[in-house]
Design a protein around this motif. Structure first.
Motif, mmCIF file in Angstrom:
data_model
loop_
_atom_site.group_PDB
_atom_site.id
_atom_site.type_symbol
_atom_site.label_atom_id
_atom_site.label_comp_id
_atom_site.label_asym_id
_atom_site.label_seq_id
_atom_site.Cartn_x
_atom_site.Cartn_y
_atom_site.Cartn_z
ATOM 1 N N ASP A 100 4.947 -16.295 -5.481
ATOM 2 C CA ASP A 100 3.549 -16.674 -5.718
ATOM 3 C C ASP A 100 2.571 -15.579 -5.319
ATOM 4 O O ASP A 100 1.357 -15.729 -5.540
ATOM 5 N N ARG A 101 3.054 -14.513 -4.725
ATOM 6 C CA ARG A 101 2.136 -13.514 -4.193
ATOM 7 C C ARG A 101 2.359 -12.116 -4.760
ATOM 8 O O ARG A 101 1.613 -11.196 -4.440
ATOM 9 N N LEU A 102 3.387 -11.950 -5.579
ATOM 10 C CA LEU A 102 3.669 -10.605 -6.101
ATOM 11 C C LEU A 102 3.869 -10.633 -7.607
ATOM 12 O O LEU A 102 4.685 -11.401 -8.129
ATOM 13 N N GLN A 103 3.098 -9.810 -8.275
ATOM 14 C CA GLN A 103 3.273 -9.554 -9.709
ATOM 15 C C GLN A 103 3.425 -8.047 -9.895
ATOM 16 O O GLN A 103 2.880 -7.264 -9.109
ATOM 17 N N PHE A 104 4.132 -7.656 -10.922
ATOM 18 C CA PHE A 104 4.295 -6.206 -11.128
ATOM 19 C C PHE A 104 4.420 -5.891 -12.609
ATOM 20 O O PHE A 104 4.755 -6.752 -13.430
ATOM 21 N N GLU A 105 4.151 -4.621 -12.911
ATOM 22 C CA GLU A 105 4.224 -4.125 -14.293
ATOM 23 C C GLU A 105 4.705 -2.680 -14.261
ATOM 24 O O GLU A 105 4.240 -1.876 -13.451
ATOM 25 N N LEU A 106 5.650 -2.370 -15.145
ATOM 26 C CA LEU A 106 6.188 -1.012 -15.253
ATOM 27 C C LEU A 106 5.845 -0.461 -16.629
ATOM 28 O O LEU A 106 6.057 -1.124 -17.647
ATOM 29 N N GLN A 107 5.308 0.764 -16.650
ATOM 30 C CA GLN A 107 4.947 1.386 -17.929
ATOM 31 C C GLN A 107 5.163 2.905 -17.837
ATOM 32 O O GLN A 107 4.323 3.616 -17.318
ATOM 33 N N GLU B 30 -3.550 -12.954 -0.381
ATOM 34 C CA GLU B 30 -3.863 -13.207 -1.775
ATOM 35 C C GLU B 30 -2.731 -12.729 -2.677
ATOM 36 O O GLU B 30 -1.822 -12.020 -2.244
ATOM 37 N N VAL B 31 -2.834 -13.122 -3.954
ATOM 38 C CA VAL B 31 -1.861 -12.667 -4.935
ATOM 39 C C VAL B 31 -2.041 -11.169 -5.155
ATOM 40 O O VAL B 31 -3.164 -10.694 -5.378
ATOM 41 N N GLY B 32 -0.968 -10.443 -5.054
ATOM 42 C CA GLY B 32 -1.024 -9.000 -5.219
ATOM 43 C C GLY B 32 -0.310 -8.537 -6.485
ATOM 44 O O GLY B 32 0.574 -9.224 -7.000
ATOM 45 N N ARG B 33 -0.713 -7.387 -6.947
ATOM 46 C CA ARG B 33 -0.137 -6.833 -8.174
ATOM 47 C C ARG B 33 0.199 -5.360 -7.944
ATOM 48 O O ARG B 33 -0.593 -4.623 -7.348
ATOM 49 N N ILE B 34 1.366 -4.947 -8.422
ATOM 50 C CA ILE B 34 1.800 -3.560 -8.325
ATOM 51 C C ILE B 34 2.046 -3.034 -9.734
ATOM 52 O O ILE B 34 2.751 -3.673 -10.526
ATOM 53 N N GLU B 35 1.459 -1.891 -10.013
ATOM 54 C CA GLU B 35 1.664 -1.220 -11.301
ATOM 55 C C GLU B 35 2.336 0.132 -11.048
ATOM 56 O O GLU B 35 1.869 0.906 -10.211
ATOM 57 N N VAL B 36 3.400 0.369 -11.777
ATOM 58 C CA VAL B 36 4.136 1.636 -11.677
ATOM 59 C C VAL B 36 4.218 2.222 -13.085
ATOM 60 O O VAL B 36 4.613 1.537 -14.028
ATOM 61 N N GLY B 37 3.820 3.484 -13.219
ATOM 62 C CA GLY B 37 3.840 4.081 -14.542
ATOM 63 C C GLY B 37 3.829 5.590 -14.493
ATOM 64 O O GLY B 37 3.771 6.210 -13.423
ATOM 65 N N GLY B 38 3.862 6.181 -15.675
ATOM 66 C CA GLY B 38 3.846 7.640 -15.777
ATOM 67 C C GLY B 38 3.458 8.084 -17.168
ATOM 68 O O GLY B 38 3.770 7.405 -18.155
ATOM 69 N N LYS B 39 2.770 9.218 -17.240
ATOM 70 C CA LYS B 39 2.379 9.788 -18.520
ATOM 71 C C LYS B 39 2.341 11.298 -18.377
ATOM 72 O O LYS B 39 2.303 11.839 -17.277
ATOM 73 N N GLN C 92 14.672 2.115 -13.113
ATOM 74 C CA GLN C 92 15.632 1.010 -13.028
ATOM 75 C C GLN C 92 15.752 0.504 -11.592
ATOM 76 O O GLN C 92 15.791 -0.706 -11.347
ATOM 77 N N LEU C 93 15.791 1.444 -10.640
ATOM 78 C CA LEU C 93 15.856 1.045 -9.237
ATOM 79 C C LEU C 93 14.565 0.354 -8.808
ATOM 80 O O LEU C 93 14.590 -0.638 -8.063
ATOM 81 N N VAL C 94 13.435 0.880 -9.254
ATOM 82 C CA VAL C 94 12.146 0.271 -8.925
ATOM 83 C C VAL C 94 12.084 -1.148 -9.464
ATOM 84 O O VAL C 94 11.638 -2.083 -8.771
ATOM 85 N N SER C 95 12.538 -1.319 -10.710
ATOM 86 C CA SER C 95 12.527 -2.652 -11.313
ATOM 87 C C SER C 95 13.409 -3.625 -10.533
ATOM 88 O O SER C 95 13.015 -4.768 -10.266
ATOM 89 N N LEU D 13 2.498 10.429 -12.275
ATOM 90 C CA LEU D 13 3.159 9.158 -11.964
ATOM 91 C C LEU D 13 2.293 8.417 -10.955
ATOM 92 O O LEU D 13 1.677 9.044 -10.094
ATOM 93 N N TRP D 14 2.253 7.121 -11.053
ATOM 94 C CA TRP D 14 1.406 6.379 -10.126
ATOM 95 C C TRP D 14 2.062 5.074 -9.692
ATOM 96 O O TRP D 14 2.862 4.479 -10.402
ATOM 97 N N VAL D 15 1.713 4.689 -8.481
ATOM 98 C CA VAL D 15 2.050 3.375 -7.918
ATOM 99 C C VAL D 15 0.745 2.799 -7.388
ATOM 100 O O VAL D 15 0.187 3.316 -6.412
ATOM 101 N N ALA D 16 0.230 1.785 -8.055
ATOM 102 C CA ALA D 16 -1.054 1.182 -7.687
ATOM 103 C C ALA D 16 -0.828 -0.260 -7.272
ATOM 104 O O ALA D 16 -0.061 -0.990 -7.912
#
Length: 358
Positions: free
Chosen positions: A242-249, A281-290, A227-230, A300-303
């Motif tokens: 325009d430069r940051l996209q992200f996805e949480l899973q 450039e446009v950057g993307r951050i993925e945060v997830g865990g399994k 929740q804090l990360v989001s 857990l990863w932050v890519a």
């Protein structure tokens, strides 16, 4: 409402049921061996032997509870207990034979009873101290085992207190690092004259109101952390839409997992500050865990797809503290792995066993 039955504690000087059973079995064995010596019926020898043994057991337990003040301190306590057993042996044997004779004068006149009394006394003085010494050694071993267990419990509690203090210290180092970096981002946004300055500031205030109570939350979970990360990534997205996209899973079964507060957020902050922010450039951050169902290992990863890590770069305070806090919470086998991404970017993985705790 049912009430627990009242229990009456046993007086410490009285022998326990286990002691009584053991002494009776020993009496049974001695009576069986010595019956040919006394030339009396087995049941009579058993009754006499059991009576003498029980009196000596009472002397053993009473002397183990009382410490006579007039005795010199250099006399060992085990010697006092053995002496008490030996002292009561003749009197117990005398009482047993007087009871058989009916009175003391009849006992004196019966030569066969006098010889039996002498023989019983000798047997009592032989077997009594042996059994007493064996019982004392067993009590000493039990006491040592109990003391060792108590010491281990106290050591475990002390280690837990040290661990909690270490976690608080590490977290205290993380908090100002995070807050100052976030405020620096807001300052840069305001100084650049961006129209998003006011909305971002409002979101930041709302975010800090939600985050501050959790900075010292020892029961923080991965769901709280996500929740804090989001919330943080939403703020950063408003700053550079325009430069940051992200996805949480995050896997649903990991939501209630206890996790060091702000640890994952620190990695996300590093990804924004050192990966996405310096690039064009446009950057993307993925945060997830399994979690691996077979091994129980959690990853857990932050890519990010930012500029990546320079060859000369060294882990900073944030990453060092994340590794230390992760190991403090999940054990020394917990680790932080860094992987370069293709064509550019960095992937940070936190790997630990969800059941391992120090």
């Amino acid at each position: 409402m049912k009430t627990a039955p009242t229990s009456f504690p046993r007086w410490p000087a009285l022998p326990g049921l286990r002691q009584i059973v053991v002494v009776f079995l020993i009496s049974l064995l001695i009576a069986w061996v010595t019956t040919p010596v006394f030339q009396s019926p087995f049941w009579l020898v058993l009754r006499r032997t059991t009576f003498i043994a029980m009196v000596m057991l009472l002397a053993f337990t009473v002397s183990g509870t009382w410490r006579l003040q007039w005795l010199p301190r250099w006399i060992p306590h085990w010697l006092v207990r053995v002496a008490a057993v030996c002292l009561l042996a003749p009197f117990a044997s005398l009482a047993a034979y007087v009871a058989i004779a009916g009175d003391f004068m009849s006992f004196i006149k019966a030569n066969n009873l006098l010889s039996g009394f002498a023989t019983s006394t000798i047997f009592a003085l032989f077997f009594g101290p042996l059994v007493a010494v064996a019982a004392i050694k067993r009590e000493d071993k039990q006491r040592e085992r109990a003391d060792r267990l108590q010491l281990e419990l106290e050591k475990s509690a002390l280690e837990r207190e040290v661990l909690d203090a270490r976690l608080r210290l590490l977290q205290a180092q993380i908090e100002p690092h995070f807050l100052f970096n976030t405020l620096a981002n807001v300052q840069a946004l305001v100084e650049s004259g961006s129209d998003n300055a006011a909305p971002v500031l409002r979101h930041l205030i709302a975010y800090l109101r939600a985050a501050m109570p959790r900075l010292n939350d020892a029961d923080a979970t991965l769901e709280n952390e996500m929740q804090l990360v989001s919330a943080y990534l939403e703020i950063m997205h408003m700053r550079m839409p325009d430069r940051l996209q992200f996805e949480l899973q995050l896997a649903p079964e990991l939501k209630d997992l206890r996790f060091p507060a702000m640890a994952l957020l620190t990695l996300v902050e590093n990804a924004v500050r050192h990966g996405i922010d310096p690039g064009t450039e446009v950057g993307r951050i993925e945060v997830g865990g399994k979690r691996d169902a077979r091994s129980g290992m959690v990853t857990l990863w932050v890519a990010d797809t930012g500029i990546g890590m320079a060859e000369t770069a060294v882990p900073g305070t944030g990453l060092t503290n994340v590794r230390a806090r992760l190991q403090a919470c999940f054990g020394k086998d917990a680790r932080v792995d860094l992987h370069e991404q293709t064509p550019h970017g960095l992937r940070v993985e936190l790997i630990f066993h969800s059941g391992a705790k120090t």
